[in-house]
Scaffold this active site. Structure first.
Site, mmCIF file in Angstrom:
data_model
loop_
_atom_site.group_PDB
_atom_site.id
_atom_site.type_symbol
_atom_site.label_atom_id
_atom_site.label_comp_id
_atom_site.label_asym_id
_atom_site.label_seq_id
_atom_site.Cartn_x
_atom_site.Cartn_y
_atom_site.Cartn_z
ATOM 1 N N ASP A 275 0.862 -1.172 0.000
ATOM 2 C CA ASP A 275 0.000 0.000 0.000
ATOM 3 C C ASP A 275 0.906 1.231 0.000
ATOM 4 O OD1 ASP A 275 -2.153 1.680 -0.091
ATOM 5 O OD2 ASP A 275 -3.246 0.751 1.550
HETATM 6 C C1 NOJ Z 1 -4.043 3.940 -0.092
HETATM 7 C C2 NOJ Z 1 -5.226 3.037 0.031
HETATM 8 O O1 NOJ Z 1 -5.185 2.339 1.266
HETATM 9 C C3 NOJ Z 1 -5.336 2.028 -1.101
HETATM 10 O O2 NOJ Z 1 -6.535 1.320 -0.967
HETATM 11 C C4 NOJ Z 1 -5.253 2.734 -2.421
HETATM 12 O O3 NOJ Z 1 -5.437 1.829 -3.471
HETATM 13 C C5 NOJ Z 1 -3.893 3.412 -2.495
HETATM 14 N N1 NOJ Z 1 -3.809 4.402 -1.442
HETATM 15 C C6 NOJ Z 1 -3.649 4.088 -3.839
HETATM 16 O O4 NOJ Z 1 -4.412 5.202 -3.964
#
Ligand code: NOJ
Length: 738
Positions: A275
């Site tokens: 993430d």
């Molecule tokens: C953080 C989020 O937790 C995740 O779900 C998302 O896909 C990413 N950012 C990218 O934006």
């Protein structure tokens, strides 16, 4: 995914091509494939000359970037792809990821709302349409579906998942992956899906964002894992790990999750993306001593691609050269990433998602809006309808429409709207006016929020300004019916948006009570991204409609339901508590040793002194403008490991309608002990007035067994009950033993 002969040969060709390419790559180029950046400069402007953007731009040209996120639109994607393909040594195309969570430009209901439809075909179609639109805008990879089961309405991200139940969540997870990926990833209308956040994020302690997760093996194996496993069964090509720790180990650094479960036990041969920044965040977690060690721990644990923390590109080469990290791990990660790029067909045509005429034909077209409207109607849940106040007549009514959200064209789009135009949803005001000859007058009542709307900024809720109350009360006094649209703004749920008070935000509760004192004929339409506490409203307001955040066609869908052009059929995918103190509250809890009141007034049993144990609205609950009766629940046939039950469902009202027939199973004695009941089957049926249908459910080992504390699946003999009905409190039952 690959099961026919031609698919098998396709697979071996892909693997051969990947292996050949890998032999030509330097260590740095392989690590480059594992590096993902968010859009770092305005590609339509001049190339960056200084700062971190200039460094990243050089890396891109040197083949040290494998993927970009947040770059979208054919023109932008094309420019970056051209650099990767024409200016790098090996010309390896980029894979472009984007949060296509509930639509791309044409916005569909938030995933929690779609889950309320229990309509798997519609959910699959919704994901398919999102893929169609996103792929036309240059995207070939979505960071969806989020399949985190959660029982905590305080957590803002419940809007993004399939609710609290692993069975329903698994069916939805499967449908969404199929929708995004189709049967052929190389088809330019499909995109790679990403199951996230692996694993446990939905159990974030106290519902607080990014908090630690501590769960036992029963919850891990029987509640958290099943939807992830369902995405594997659907052929998902990527996984995203999680910001959170699971039992003391950040998911990003967890070998147990990524290598043992995902890649070994589940045989997953796609890749895992971290993430955002979660590799370097292992330092703040107190798990890695510095960014270099974080990179080491993450790659060893099986995190293949680094989203935006730069830890891999800055440290992995050194770690390999100094003998700390085995180069085989780099080869494995790069191989996985390249394989997905081959499967997408990017090596055959890196510009296949870059067709300007396709983009202009598909984005926002009428078919997508029609499908979004259909999904939105199916997502609405009727919570209360006393004296059949609904549906409303289409002529001759003076309707007072009150509430800031009633005239809002951005909030109904919900949280993930990176490519949507603000102010583009059909508002309830527009919807109500266009579907009837009634006289609809709007009054804001109270401003919900003040200041600018920004995705990354805290929303300021109005808690003081009541200057709009008077006009709304005046309007309510002279109206036949008051429709009040209240709830949360679209930016009050989603990532970083935990809440501890989950009633109506700001001054809305006060407004609701003030209007009620003047005109009791109120239809309350709720907009929200999570279960709310609605005790007062449930006690006093005659009609309540749960309309979540329904996307681009929100106002039309709500109008069609209020006027009865569509008979609501949604059922809650999450329990609505009576009080936030009950959270986490969910239907499939385990019995305590003292579940029932022994004698009036006694304290030594499982209860609260100041609140009931039951929820306000249970999981699976939802009304219709007609009614349904259940009878003749029977065991049709049985073997040692399976059982078939049937039930007759009749439309006992005067209107055609749809019902989600739900089957729950209780395993009376098991070791470890199992929940008081678990959803194990459902079917969405349509019935004409007076019509009866027999619905059959087959319960096999898969439905009747469970994972023990070693993570082994087991079916234990014993006593069971099956319950069938229209929600999780269903009491029509039959017993059987295995
Ligand atoms: C953080 C989020 O937790 C995740 O779900 C998302 O896909 C990413 N950012 C990218 O934006």
């Amino acid at each position: 995914m690959f099961n026919s002969c031609s698919s098998k040969s396709k697979l071996s060709t892909v693997n051969e091509r990947v292996d050949t390419l890998l032999t030509q790559m330097t260590l740095e180029e392989k690590i480059g494939q594992m590096n993902q950046y968010s859009s770092f400069w305005d590609v339509t402007g001049p190339a960056p000359k200084e700062g971190s953007a200039a460094v990243q731009f050089e890396q891109l040209k040197n083949g040290l970037v494998g993927s970009m996120l947040n770059v979208h639109g054919v023109e932008n994607v094309y420019k970056l792809q051209k650099i990767a393909v024409e200016e790098t040594r090996l010309g390896i195309p980029l894979i472009f990821g984007f949060d296509v969570i509930h639509g791309y430009k044409t916005i569909t209901p938030i995933p929690l709302a779609e889950a309320a439809s229990w309509d798997l075909e519609a959910i699959e179609l919704s994901a398919k349409n999102a893929a169609l639109e996103a792929s036309a805008a240059g995207i070939n990879w979505t960071f969806a579906p989020m399949v985190d089961v959660s029982r905590d309405a305080r957590w803002g991200r419940v809007m993004e998942g399939g609710g609290e139940d692993p069975y329903l969540g698994s069916k939805i997870a499967f449908a969404r992956v199929k929708g995004f990926q189709g049967d052929d990833l190389s088809n330019p209308s499909t995109i790679a899906a990403c199951a996230k956040h692996f694993a446990g994020y939905g159990f974030t302690e106290s519902g607080k964002e990014y908090n630690s997760v501590d769960v036992g093996t029963q919850t891990l194996y029987n509640v958290i894992m099943p939807p992830f496993k369902a995405t594997i069964d659907a052929g998902v090509r990527t996984f995203m790990n999680s910001f959170s720790q699971l039992n003391g180990v950040p998911a990003t650094g967890s070998k147990f999750l990524q290598r043992d479960i995902l890649k070994r036990d589940w045989n997953f041969d796609g890749f895992v993306v971290s993430d955002w920044g979660s590799i370097e965040e292992m330092v703040e977690h107190g798990y890695a001593k510095d960014e270099k060690e974080a990179a080491q721990l993450a790659v060893e644990a099986g995190s293949d691609m680094d989203m935006q923390s730069l830890s891999y590109v800055e440290n992995l080469a050194d770690l390999v050269k100094s003998g700390i990290v085995d180069e085989k791990l780099i080869d494995d990660a790069a191989r996985r990433i390249l394989r997905v790029k081959f499967e997408l067909g990017l090596f055959d045509d890196p510009y296949k998602y870059c067709d300007l005429s396709r983009e202009s034909k598909i984005l926002g077209n009428q078919n997508l809006h029609n499908a979004s409207l259909d999904m939105a109607k199916k997502s609405i849940v009727l919570l209360k309808n006393q004296n059949q106040l609904l549906p409303l007549k289409k002529q001759g009514l003076n309707i007072a429409l009150i509430g800031d959200l009633a005239n809002d064209k951005t909030s109904p789009l919900g949280n993930w709207i990176l490519a949507a135009e603000k102010n583009s949803a059909v508002s309830v005001l527009e919807g109500l006016k266009s579907y009837s000859g009634n006289n609809v007058e709007f009054s804001v009542g109270t401003k919900l929020n003040t200041g600018a709307l920004e995705f990354a900024k805290e929303l300021k809720i109005n808690t003081t300004d009541k200057s709009d109350f008077a006009a709304a009360l005046k309007l309510a006094r002279t109206s036949d019916v008051v429709v009040m649209v209240l709830g949360e703004h679209g930016l009050q749920s989603g990532e970083g948006r935990s809440r501890t008070n989950i009633g109506l935000p700001g001054l809305q509760q006060e407004l609701l009570e003030a209007v009620y004192n003047i005109n009791k004929n109120i239809v309350l339409v709720l907009n929200n991204g999570r279960p709310l506490v609605l005790n007062w409203a449930n006690k006093h307001i005659p009609a309540i409609v749960e309309a979540w955040q329904l996307g681009s066609q929100s106002g039309n869908a709500i109008a069609q339901v209020l006027y009865g052009d569509y008979n609501p059929s949604g059922k809650l995918p999450m329990t609505f508590p009576r009080s936030v103190g009950q959270v986490p509250i969910y239907y499939n809890y385990k019995s305590t040793g003292r579940p029932t009141l022994p004698s009036p007034g006694e304290v030594f049993w499982t209860h609260y002194q100041d609140e009931e144990n039951t929820p306000l609205y249970p999981f699976g609950y939802g009304l219709s403008y007609t009614t349904f009766g259940y009878k003749n629940l029977k065991i049709q046939s049985q073997t040692d490991t399976s059982i078939k039950v049937s039930v007759e469902v009749t439309n006992t009202g005067n209107l055609e309608g749809k019902e989600v027939v739900q089957l729950y199973v209780k395993d009376h004695f098991a070791r470890p002990a199992q929940a008081v009941r678990n959803l194990k089957g459902f079917e969405l049926i349509n019935l004409k007035p007076g019509e009866t249908k027999t619905v059959q459910f087959l319960l096999t080992e898969k439905e009747l067994g469970f994972y023990n504390n070693n993570g082994d699946f087991t079916l234990q003999s014993g006593e069971f009950s099956a319950f069938v009905g229209g929600d999780s409190t269903a009491d029509l039952s039959t017993n059987f033993s295995l």
